[in-house]
Motif scaffolding. Structure first.
Motif, PDB file in Angstrom:
ATOM      1  N   ARG A  55       0.859  -1.394   0.041  1.00 14.01           N
ATOM      2  CA  ARG A  55      -0.101  -0.074   0.066  1.00 14.01           C
ATOM      3  C   ARG A  55       0.914   1.333   0.067  1.00 14.01           C
ATOM      4  O   ARG A  55       0.385   2.127  -0.589  1.00 14.01           O
ATOM      5  CB  ARG A  55      -1.005   0.109   1.156  1.00 14.01           C
ATOM      6  CG  ARG A  55      -1.722   1.152   1.369  1.00 14.01           C
ATOM      7  CD  ARG A  55      -2.443   1.395   2.549  1.00 14.01           C
ATOM      8  NE  ARG A  55      -3.677   0.524   2.542  1.00 14.01           N
ATOM      9  CZ  ARG A  55      -4.419   0.293   3.694  1.00 14.01           C
ATOM     10  NH1 ARG A  55      -4.376   0.981   4.652  1.00 14.01           N
ATOM     11  NH2 ARG A  55      -5.420  -0.592   3.680  1.00 14.01           N
ATOM     12  N   LEU A  56       1.855   1.033   0.879  1.00 15.42           N
ATOM     13  CA  LEU A  56       2.911   2.371   0.838  1.00 15.42           C
ATOM     14  C   LEU A  56       3.722   2.637  -0.410  1.00 15.42           C
ATOM     15  O   LEU A  56       4.082   3.690  -0.617  1.00 15.42           O
ATOM     16  CB  LEU A  56       3.560   2.147   2.197  1.00 15.42           C
ATOM     17  CG  LEU A  56       2.662   2.297   3.449  1.00 15.42           C
ATOM     18  CD1 LEU A  56       3.525   2.196   4.542  1.00 15.42           C
ATOM     19  CD2 LEU A  56       1.852   3.705   3.561  1.00 15.42           C
ATOM     20  N   GLY A  57       4.288   1.484  -0.783  1.00 12.57           N
ATOM     21  CA  GLY A  57       5.437   1.590  -1.784  1.00 12.57           C
ATOM     22  C   GLY A  57       5.505   1.018  -2.900  1.00 12.57           C
ATOM     23  O   GLY A  57       6.363   0.789  -3.921  1.00 12.57           O
ATOM     24  N   GLY A  58       4.191  -0.012  -3.227  1.00 12.12           N
ATOM     25  CA  GLY A  58       3.996  -0.867  -4.342  1.00 12.12           C
ATOM     26  C   GLY A  58       4.393  -2.218  -4.225  1.00 12.12           C
ATOM     27  O   GLY A  58       4.536  -2.571  -3.173  1.00 12.12           O
ATOM     28  N   PHE A  59       4.225  -3.032  -5.159  1.00  9.39           N
ATOM     29  CA  PHE A  59       4.526  -4.597  -5.187  1.00  9.39           C
ATOM     30  C   PHE A  59       5.756  -4.840  -4.957  1.00  9.39           C
ATOM     31  O   PHE A  59       6.044  -5.642  -3.874  1.00  9.39           O
ATOM     32  CB  PHE A  59       3.938  -5.031  -6.535  1.00  9.39           C
ATOM     33  CG  PHE A  59       4.097  -6.624  -6.520  1.00  9.39           C
ATOM     34  CD1 PHE A  59       3.164  -7.355  -5.666  1.00  9.39           C
ATOM     35  CD2 PHE A  59       5.215  -7.387  -6.915  1.00  9.39           C
ATOM     36  CE1 PHE A  59       3.254  -8.792  -5.800  1.00  9.39           C
ATOM     37  CE2 PHE A  59       5.437  -8.578  -6.825  1.00  9.39           C
ATOM     38  CZ  PHE A  59       4.190  -9.309  -6.321  1.00  9.39           C
ATOM     39  N   ALA A  60       6.803  -4.170  -5.303  1.00  7.87           N
ATOM     40  CA  ALA A  60       8.322  -4.468  -5.234  1.00  7.87           C
ATOM     41  C   ALA A  60       8.529  -4.090  -3.778  1.00  7.87           C
ATOM     42  O   ALA A  60       9.237  -5.140  -2.874  1.00  7.87           O
ATOM     43  CB  ALA A  60       9.229  -3.856  -5.993  1.00  7.87           C
ATOM     44  N   ALA A  61       8.107  -3.073  -3.266  1.00  4.60           N
ATOM     45  CA  ALA A  61       8.309  -2.767  -1.592  1.00  4.60           C
ATOM     46  C   ALA A  61       7.682  -3.736  -0.687  1.00  4.60           C
ATOM     47  O   ALA A  61       8.259  -4.317   0.163  1.00  4.60           O
ATOM     48  CB  ALA A  61       7.958  -1.411  -1.395  1.00  4.60           C
ATOM     49  N   GLY A  62       6.656  -4.219  -1.137  1.00  4.26           N
ATOM     50  CA  GLY A  62       5.872  -5.338  -0.393  1.00  4.26           C
ATOM     51  C   GLY A  62       6.806  -6.612  -0.267  1.00  4.26           C
ATOM     52  O   GLY A  62       6.738  -7.140   0.744  1.00  4.26           O
ATOM     53  N   CYS A  63       6.924  -6.786  -1.523  1.00  2.00           N
ATOM     54  CA  CYS A  63       8.142  -8.226  -1.492  1.00  2.00           C
ATOM     55  C   CYS A  63       9.203  -7.991  -0.900  1.00  2.00           C
ATOM     56  O   CYS A  63       9.558  -8.868   0.236  1.00  2.00           O
ATOM     57  CB  CYS A  63       8.329  -8.628  -2.978  1.00  2.00           C
ATOM     58  SG  CYS A  63       6.780  -9.079  -3.798  1.00  2.00           S
ATOM     59  N   VAL A  64      10.079  -6.923  -0.971  1.00  2.00           N
ATOM     60  CA  VAL A  64      11.102  -6.755  -0.108  1.00  2.00           C
ATOM     61  C   VAL A  64      10.803  -6.679   1.298  1.00  2.00           C
ATOM     62  O   VAL A  64      11.715  -7.404   2.019  1.00  2.00           O
ATOM     63  CB  VAL A  64      11.881  -5.487  -0.453  1.00  2.00           C
ATOM     64  CG1 VAL A  64      13.003  -5.110   0.403  1.00  2.00           C
ATOM     65  CG2 VAL A  64      12.475  -5.866  -1.783  1.00  2.00           C
ATOM     66  N   ALA A  65       9.735  -5.853   1.831  1.00  2.00           N
ATOM     67  CA  ALA A  65       9.621  -5.861   3.313  1.00  2.00           C
ATOM     68  C   ALA A  65       9.211  -7.257   3.832  1.00  2.00           C
ATOM     69  O   ALA A  65       9.598  -7.666   4.935  1.00  2.00           O
ATOM     70  CB  ALA A  65       8.545  -4.729   3.323  1.00  2.00           C
ATOM     71  N   SER A  66       8.310  -7.900   3.069  1.00  2.00           N
ATOM     72  CA  SER A  66       7.887  -9.331   3.600  1.00  2.00           C
ATOM     73  C   SER A  66       9.095 -10.310   3.844  1.00  2.00           C
ATOM     74  O   SER A  66       9.200 -10.962   4.776  1.00  2.00           O
ATOM     75  CB  SER A  66       7.003  -9.759   2.804  1.00  2.00           C
ATOM     76  OG  SER A  66       7.332 -10.010   1.395  1.00  2.00           O
ATOM     77  N   PHE A  67      10.031 -10.097   2.763  1.00  2.00           N
ATOM     78  CA  PHE A  67      11.226 -11.060   2.761  1.00  2.00           C
ATOM     79  C   PHE A  67      12.176 -10.650   3.768  1.00  2.00           C
ATOM     80  O   PHE A  67      12.725 -11.586   4.540  1.00  2.00           O
ATOM     81  CB  PHE A  67      12.039 -11.061   1.515  1.00  2.00           C
ATOM     82  CG  PHE A  67      13.412 -11.498   1.599  1.00  2.00           C
ATOM     83  CD1 PHE A  67      13.290 -13.002   1.498  1.00  2.00           C
ATOM     84  CD2 PHE A  67      14.544 -10.842   1.745  1.00  2.00           C
ATOM     85  CE1 PHE A  67      14.521 -13.707   1.334  1.00  2.00           C
ATOM     86  CE2 PHE A  67      15.730 -11.568   1.759  1.00  2.00           C
ATOM     87  CZ  PHE A  67      15.770 -13.140   1.777  1.00  2.00           C
ATOM     88  N   LEU A  68      12.156  -9.246   4.404  1.00  2.00           N
ATOM     89  CA  LEU A  68      13.046  -8.704   5.395  1.00  2.00           C
ATOM     90  C   LEU A  68      12.519  -9.450   6.844  1.00  2.00           C
ATOM     91  O   LEU A  68      13.315  -9.763   7.611  1.00  2.00           O
ATOM     92  CB  LEU A  68      13.445  -7.526   5.456  1.00  2.00           C
ATOM     93  CG  LEU A  68      14.299  -6.913   4.220  1.00  2.00           C
ATOM     94  CD1 LEU A  68      14.294  -5.351   4.104  1.00  2.00           C
ATOM     95  CD2 LEU A  68      15.746  -7.399   4.318  1.00  2.00           C
ATOM     96  N   VAL A  69      11.285  -9.350   6.768  1.00  2.00           N
ATOM     97  CA  VAL A  69      10.276  -9.624   8.040  1.00  2.00           C
ATOM     98  C   VAL A  69      10.739 -11.425   7.995  1.00  2.00           C
ATOM     99  O   VAL A  69      10.828 -11.936   9.224  1.00  2.00           O
ATOM    100  CB  VAL A  69       8.886  -9.322   8.038  1.00  2.00           C
ATOM    101  CG1 VAL A  69       8.231 -10.105   9.135  1.00  2.00           C
ATOM    102  CG2 VAL A  69       8.646  -7.824   8.232  1.00  2.00           C
ATOM    103  N   ALA A  70      10.503 -12.083   7.024  1.00  2.00           N
ATOM    104  CA  ALA A  70      10.768 -13.366   7.060  1.00  2.00           C
ATOM    105  C   ALA A  70      11.914 -14.034   7.378  1.00  2.00           C
ATOM    106  O   ALA A  70      12.037 -15.205   7.953  1.00  2.00           O
ATOM    107  CB  ALA A  70      10.022 -14.050   5.637  1.00  2.00           C
TER     108      ALA A  70
END
Length: 124
Positions: A55-70
Motif C-alpha cells: 500500500r505504501l510503496g508498491g508491489f516490489a516494496a511489499g515483496c522486499v519488506a515481507s522477505f526482510l521480516v521473514a
C-alpha cells in the motif's frame, strides 16, 4: 506459556485451546500446538507486512519488506521459542492497515478496528 507472558497472550492461547478443543494432558502435545500457533502468527505477520508495504510503496516494496521480516532473526527466534512478543508486530501492522484516512473512505468501523488493533498491539 512462560510466567512473564502478557495477559492478552495467555487469553489468546486459552481461546484457541477452547475453540479447537486443544486441551490435553500430554505436555509435549500442548507445546507442539503452541509452536504451530506461533508459526501461524509469524506467517500472518509476513502477509500483513506485505500488504502494508504494498500500500505504501508498491508491489516490489511489499515483496522486499515481507522477505526482510521473514528472515529477520528476532522474528524467527520469537516464533520458534513461542514467546509472547511474536504476535505484537502482527497486531501493529493490522492497526496500520486499518488506520482511518490512510486509504479509501473513512468509516466508523475502520476507526473501531484501528483502535482495537492498536490497543491489542500495545498490550501484547
Amino acid at each position: 506459556v512462560t510466567s512473564f507472558a502478557k495477559p492478552f497472550f495467555i487469553l489468546e492461547i486459552g481461546m484457541l485451546s477452547s475453540l479447537f478443543n486443544l486441551r490435553t494432558n500430554d505436555p509435549y502435545e500442548n507445546i507442539w500446538r503452541l509452536h504451530v500457533w506461533m508459526a501461524a502468527l509469524g506467517l500472518a505477520t509476513v502477509l500483513a507486512v506485505f500488504f502494508l508495504a504494498r500500500r505504501l510503496g508498491g508491489f516490489a516494496a511489499g515483496c522486499v519488506a515481507s522477505f526482510l521480516v521473514a528472515v529477520s532473526p528476532w522474528a524467527v527466534r520469537y516464533s520458534t521459542w513461542a514467546l509472547h512478543a511474536a504476535g505484537g508486530g502482527l497486531w501493529f501492522c493490522l492497526a496500520l492497515l486499518a488506520a482511518p484516512g490512510s486509504s479509501r473512505r473513512d468509516s466508523a468501523f475502520r476507526s473501531l478496528l484501528f483502535g482495537v488493533f492498536l490497543g491489542v498491539s500495545v498490550y501484547y
